[in-house]
Write an enzyme that holds these catalytic residues in place. Structure first.
Site, PDB file in Angstrom:
ATOM      1  N   CYS A 104       0.907  -1.150   0.000  1.00 52.28           N
ATOM      2  CA  CYS A 104       0.000   0.000   0.000  1.00 52.28           C
ATOM      3  C   CYS A 104       0.948   1.201   0.000  1.00 52.28           C
ATOM      4  O   CYS A 104       1.526   1.538   1.032  1.00 52.28           O
ATOM      5  CB  CYS A 104      -0.902   0.019   1.231  1.00 52.28           C
ATOM      6  SG  CYS A 104      -1.893   1.521   1.323  1.00 52.28           S
ATOM      7  N   CYS A 107      -0.434   4.239   2.335  1.00 54.20           N
ATOM      8  CA  CYS A 107      -0.583   4.121   3.789  1.00 54.20           C
ATOM      9  C   CYS A 107      -0.297   2.692   4.225  1.00 54.20           C
ATOM     10  O   CYS A 107       0.845   2.261   4.212  1.00 54.20           O
ATOM     11  CB  CYS A 107      -1.946   4.615   4.253  1.00 54.20           C
ATOM     12  SG  CYS A 107      -3.334   4.031   3.258  1.00 54.20           S
ATOM     13  N   SER A 108      -1.339   1.950   4.607  1.00 50.19           N
ATOM     14  CA  SER A 108      -1.093   0.622   5.164  1.00 50.19           C
ATOM     15  C   SER A 108      -2.251  -0.319   4.859  1.00 50.19           C
ATOM     16  O   SER A 108      -2.485  -1.257   5.617  1.00 50.19           O
ATOM     17  CB  SER A 108      -0.893   0.736   6.670  1.00 50.19           C
ATOM     18  OG  SER A 108      -2.011   1.393   7.250  1.00 50.19           O
ATOM     19  N   CYS A 109      -3.004  -0.082   3.775  1.00 46.09           N
ATOM     20  CA  CYS A 109      -4.150  -0.935   3.443  1.00 46.09           C
ATOM     21  C   CYS A 109      -3.700  -2.386   3.300  1.00 46.09           C
ATOM     22  O   CYS A 109      -2.681  -2.664   2.646  1.00 46.09           O
ATOM     23  CB  CYS A 109      -4.810  -0.465   2.143  1.00 46.09           C
ATOM     24  SG  CYS A 109      -5.506   1.184   2.295  1.00 46.09           S
TER      25      CYS A 109
END
Lengths: 196, 83
Positions: A104, A107-109
């Site tokens: 991602c 971000c951090s999906c």
């Protein structure tokens, strides 16, 4: 998690904010426990391992999973609706010619419900920046060296869409049960930073 | 101009470091921040997109993941006059 003896400055600031929010009726300590319980118990890579083992042993399920993962997951009692919003899941299959890896970049999906809490390296700027420009190099850092002929596909997750890798079934595993196959799969295999 | 979180393909972040047998949270306060955020979103104090936006505009690459989350939560609550 109500007992918190961490005396670092940030732990104290988190406790202070919690107290303010509780006083204003915006937070209930029991609610925090429930949220955490759901997060740590329902979100587990064991779910992803089961999905992979089923796909390896049931051709019909594999086809349905690759075509529409959201519709196939309920066959194993799983779904992508456990979080704050339902996400579309796309399962990408490794083959002899193609290796898939997830990131991602923004971000951090991450498909939490199938892979469990994400590791710090997945959320690090170093991984997010580099895996899209130098995927082969990053995979080598994880000990995964792919033949030059293997094409690497990098899948960038976002708020609405998540991905999971379906690793290749290891050779010589024809006699194993579904549960034994599930035990071969690793969290990094589902991200694509390991072969299985 | 891309935001600071938009790092895909950017050089200079150093090697990827994998921590073996990493726990879901490195300290109890991190779990509290995660749970607090979910609870506030469920209550409608702010929504998930607003939270993502807040992380992106307040984050620092010098801070840890959950430090950035906590900074975003604080910013949203201050902007809404909650705290």
């Amino acid at each position: 998690m109500s007992d918190d003896h961490d005396d670092s400055p940030i732990a104290a600031r988190v406790r202070e904010l919690e107290a303010v929010l509780e006083e204003k009726g915006l937070l209930d300590p029991r609610e925090l426990d429930q949220v955490l319980e759901a997060f740590t118990h329902r979100a587990s890579p064991a779910n992803g391992f089961r999905v992979v083992a089923r796909a390896w042993t049931d051709e019909g399920f594999r086809t349905r999973l690759l075509e529409n993962a959201n519709e196939a997951l309920p066959e194993l009692g799983l779904s992508m609706g456990g979080g704050l919003q339902v996400q579309r899941l796309h399962v990408v299959e490794n083959t002899e010619d193609v290796h898939n890896v997830l990131v991602c970049t923004l971000c951090s999906c991450y498909p939490l419900s199938l892979l469990g809490p994400s590791p710090t390296w997945y959320k690090s700027p170093a991984y997010r920046a580099k895996v899209v420009s130098h995927p082969r190099e990053v995979l080598e850092q994880f000990g995964l060296t792919l033949p030059e002929t293997t094409r690497i596909e990098v899948w960038d997750a976002n708020a609405e869409s998540r991905y999971m890798v379906l690793p290749r079934r290891p050779e010589g595993t024809g006699d194993l049960t579904e549960a034994e196959l599930a035990a071969l799969v690793t969290r990094n295999g589902l991200i694509g930073t390991a072969a299985v | 101009m891309p935001r600071i979180n938009d790092v895909g393909g950017v050089d200079g972040f150093g090697p990827v470091v994998e921590e073996l047998d990493e726990p879901p949270f490195h300290a109890d306060w991190e779990a509290h921040v995660m749970a607090m955020n979910r609870a506030l979103i469920r209550r409608g104090v702010y929504n998930l997109d607003e939270f993502r936006d807040a992380v992106e505009r307040t984050m620092s690459h010098e801070s840890s993941y959950y430090e950035n989350w906590f900074r975003a939560i604080q910013a949203l609550l201050e902007e809404r006059g909650v705290v």
